[in-house]
Write an enzyme that holds these catalytic residues in place. Sequence first.
Site, mmCIF file in Angstrom:
data_model
loop_
_atom_site.group_PDB
_atom_site.id
_atom_site.type_symbol
_atom_site.label_atom_id
_atom_site.label_comp_id
_atom_site.label_asym_id
_atom_site.label_seq_id
_atom_site.Cartn_x
_atom_site.Cartn_y
_atom_site.Cartn_z
ATOM 1 N N ASP A 96 -2.261 6.609 -3.308
ATOM 2 C CA ASP A 96 -1.127 5.917 -2.675
ATOM 3 C C ASP A 96 -0.537 4.832 -3.578
ATOM 4 O OD1 ASP A 96 -3.272 4.171 -2.546
ATOM 5 O OD2 ASP A 96 -2.558 3.241 -0.699
ATOM 6 N N ASP A 104 -5.653 2.787 -3.716
ATOM 7 C CA ASP A 104 -6.960 2.754 -3.050
ATOM 8 C C ASP A 104 -7.190 3.941 -2.117
ATOM 9 O OD1 ASP A 104 -5.190 1.898 -1.129
ATOM 10 O OD2 ASP A 104 -6.179 -0.021 -0.735
ATOM 11 N N ARG A 105 -6.139 4.719 -1.843
ATOM 12 C CA ARG A 105 -6.333 5.887 -0.969
ATOM 13 C C ARG A 105 -6.440 7.163 -1.802
ATOM 14 N NH1 ARG A 105 -2.912 5.433 4.543
ATOM 15 N NH2 ARG A 105 -3.495 3.298 5.029
ATOM 16 N N ASP A 164 -0.907 1.585 -4.022
ATOM 17 C CA ASP A 164 -1.740 0.650 -4.777
ATOM 18 C C ASP A 164 -3.061 1.262 -5.250
ATOM 19 O OD1 ASP A 164 -2.606 0.773 -2.126
ATOM 20 O OD2 ASP A 164 -3.440 -1.243 -2.162
ATOM 21 N N SER A 217 0.804 -1.217 0.000
ATOM 22 C CA SER A 217 0.000 0.000 0.000
ATOM 23 C C SER A 217 0.835 1.264 0.000
ATOM 24 C CB SER A 217 -0.954 -0.052 1.191
ATOM 25 O OG SER A 217 -1.861 0.997 1.093
ATOM 26 N N HIS A 218 0.675 2.054 1.064
ATOM 27 C CA HIS A 218 1.329 3.366 1.127
ATOM 28 C C HIS A 218 2.739 3.269 1.714
ATOM 29 C CE1 HIS A 218 -0.753 2.235 4.698
ATOM 30 N NE2 HIS A 218 0.117 2.944 5.397
ATOM 31 N N LYS A 268 -11.538 0.132 -1.193
ATOM 32 C CA LYS A 268 -11.569 1.578 -1.301
ATOM 33 C C LYS A 268 -10.918 1.961 -2.617
ATOM 34 C CE LYS A 268 -7.652 2.261 1.889
ATOM 35 N NZ LYS A 268 -7.402 0.899 2.411
HETATM 36 C C1 G16 Z 1 -5.281 -0.469 5.288
HETATM 37 C C2 G16 Z 1 -6.697 -0.923 5.426
HETATM 38 C C3 G16 Z 1 -7.550 0.210 5.906
HETATM 39 C C4 G16 Z 1 -6.996 0.785 7.193
HETATM 40 C C5 G16 Z 1 -5.550 1.198 6.979
HETATM 41 C C6 G16 Z 1 -4.853 1.669 8.242
HETATM 42 O O1 G16 Z 1 -5.198 0.469 4.266
HETATM 43 O O2 G16 Z 1 -7.205 -1.387 4.198
HETATM 44 O O3 G16 Z 1 -8.842 -0.265 6.078
HETATM 45 O O4 G16 Z 1 -7.736 1.878 7.605
HETATM 46 O O5 G16 Z 1 -4.821 0.101 6.499
HETATM 47 O O6 G16 Z 1 -4.719 0.606 9.096
HETATM 48 P P1 G16 Z 1 -3.832 0.708 10.406
HETATM 49 O O7 G16 Z 1 -4.361 1.890 11.172
HETATM 50 O O8 G16 Z 1 -4.042 -0.593 11.094
HETATM 51 O O9 G16 Z 1 -2.400 0.959 9.981
HETATM 52 P P2 G16 Z 1 -4.103 0.346 3.131
HETATM 53 O O10 G16 Z 1 -4.336 1.518 2.234
HETATM 54 O O11 G16 Z 1 -2.790 0.384 3.869
HETATM 55 O O12 G16 Z 1 -4.355 -0.980 2.494
#
Ligand code: G16
Length: 547
Positions: free
Chosen positions: A281, A285-286, A283, A116-117, A380
């Site tokens: 981000d 989705d953000r 991938d 992800s990010h 997302k």
């Molecule tokens: C993931 C999850 C999200 C979550 C985020 C932060 O996002 O898909 O639902 O809100 O992590 O999670 P945490 O607070 O546990 O770090 P992504 O964009 O990283 O896949």
Amino acid sequence: MVRKMIRTVATTPFDDQRPGTSGLRKKVSVFQQPHYLENFVQALFDTLPGARGKTLVLGGDGRYYNDRAIQVILKMAAAKGFGKVLVGRDGLLSTPAVSCLIRKYRAFGGIILSASHNPGGPDGDFGIKYNTGNGGPAPEKLTDQVYRNTREITRYLIADVPDVPLGRLGNHALGDMVVSIIDPVADYAGLMESLFDFDRIRDLLEEGVFTLCYDAMHAITGPYAHAILEDRLGAPPGTVINGTPLPDFGGGHPDPNLTYARELVEIMNALSAPDFGAASDGDGDRNMILGKRFFVTPSDSLAILAANAALAPGYREGLKGVARSMPTSRAVDQVAASLGIPCYETPTGWKFFGNLLDAGKITLCGEESFGSGSDHLREKDGLWAVLFWLNIIAHRRLSVEQITREHWQRHGRHFYSRHDYEGMDTHIAMEILADLRDRLPRLKGRRIGDHGVVLSDEFSYTDPVDGSVSEHQGIRIGFEDGARIVFRLSGTGTSAATLRIYLEKYEPDPARHDQDTQAALADLIRIANELSGILARTGRGGPTVIT
Ligand code: G16
């Protein structure tokens, strides 16, 4: 598959393969250990009966190790007996595009390679997550089973076949399995066109008065944004910056927030700033939404999308309901109340929205962590949120700031901020939460400064669709004026711990909407610091990242 082409490789378990908030995320060097990726993929495949002959979707955000991992997974998918694997050209697919493809082609499931990010490159992070046939992240029931399998694994199966040329569109045989290399953008772009008023957005962009800048952060959305914003909607070339996916994201941290999307923030803070700025981000989705020198919190963005949904063709019929993760501000709750629709509160993690979406209980959902989406997918979706905003602006012809301020006038403003303490010693972070947990029963009914505590608990969620219970989802302290503090540990980091403190205060009076967010929350910040004792325990005077 000819049996002799399948090799059985003996292996032993790794003890750190428990999936977190969103799949398994580790340093690249961890994934590069012999058998590490293979063990996890086999543990996953062993939880998937009935996959024989079925279709799998596979792609990633292009980060370092994406291409190698795809070749390994293809060979293991062939050994598992999948009939077909759809792979994005060059191994690229955004997370929302994978969800779109699984749903459109009724695939058995999909594997997304991304952290992800989190930063990429040889010293960065890598990750793998599985999405089920509804297009959404695997539920905890499945990821728990995967984890149990990783603890007991003794062998994995892999086909002895050559690598697939990932850059060549079309079908390639891998034993009995077909690998179909597809355009990563086309299906997703078609879906976006069915949801939003592209003609109206095109008019807005072609009139030449409205300007926008989209920062793909050298991550996966570059090709999608070029194709949709510039090619289909007519935004001038150059609208998309950092649009070429790079294995190390150009050395950046592909997290669209005010700290890490610095280049875009500087552009949007300049005197000559465009009217609209957005970023996505790693991938895809953000999303982060900015106006000229104006930041829209993700919680407000969700509420504004909900309030204006009827302007988008895909949502003209109205919303069935909305949902937000527990730490997300309650701005969308106000909108739901005014629309007379239900609003659900789920734990952090997109997977918790899946059942609500599948059961038709909600149409829109989102999180404070820069994610929003709808029933068009089960993930997302960053570009979707950008297009939704452009659709609203094209109809209302107001600036981002005007739309947001009008929204506050009508619904009140939820001052909101998240303070992250990254790289914290895991033991200390657990201790902070354990101490807070111990004190919860004594906090309720007490006064802290001017604030009376009316709620002090640890959030536990019972899924209204399947009755499954998820406990320990964050410590909540609520005050009589509706203000809240939430403490939880991130489930997406790959080293040490990140303590997140979420702060929220509701202000109905428009005369007080102009305060600076951190100033408006100063009281709560002080209480949160006192209750957690961060300074005394860690010597840290403030958070690493404020969003
Ligand atoms: C993931 C999850 C999200 C979550 C985020 C932060 O996002 O898909 O639902 O809100 O992590 O999670 P945490 O607070 O546990 O770090 P992504 O964009 O990283 O896949």
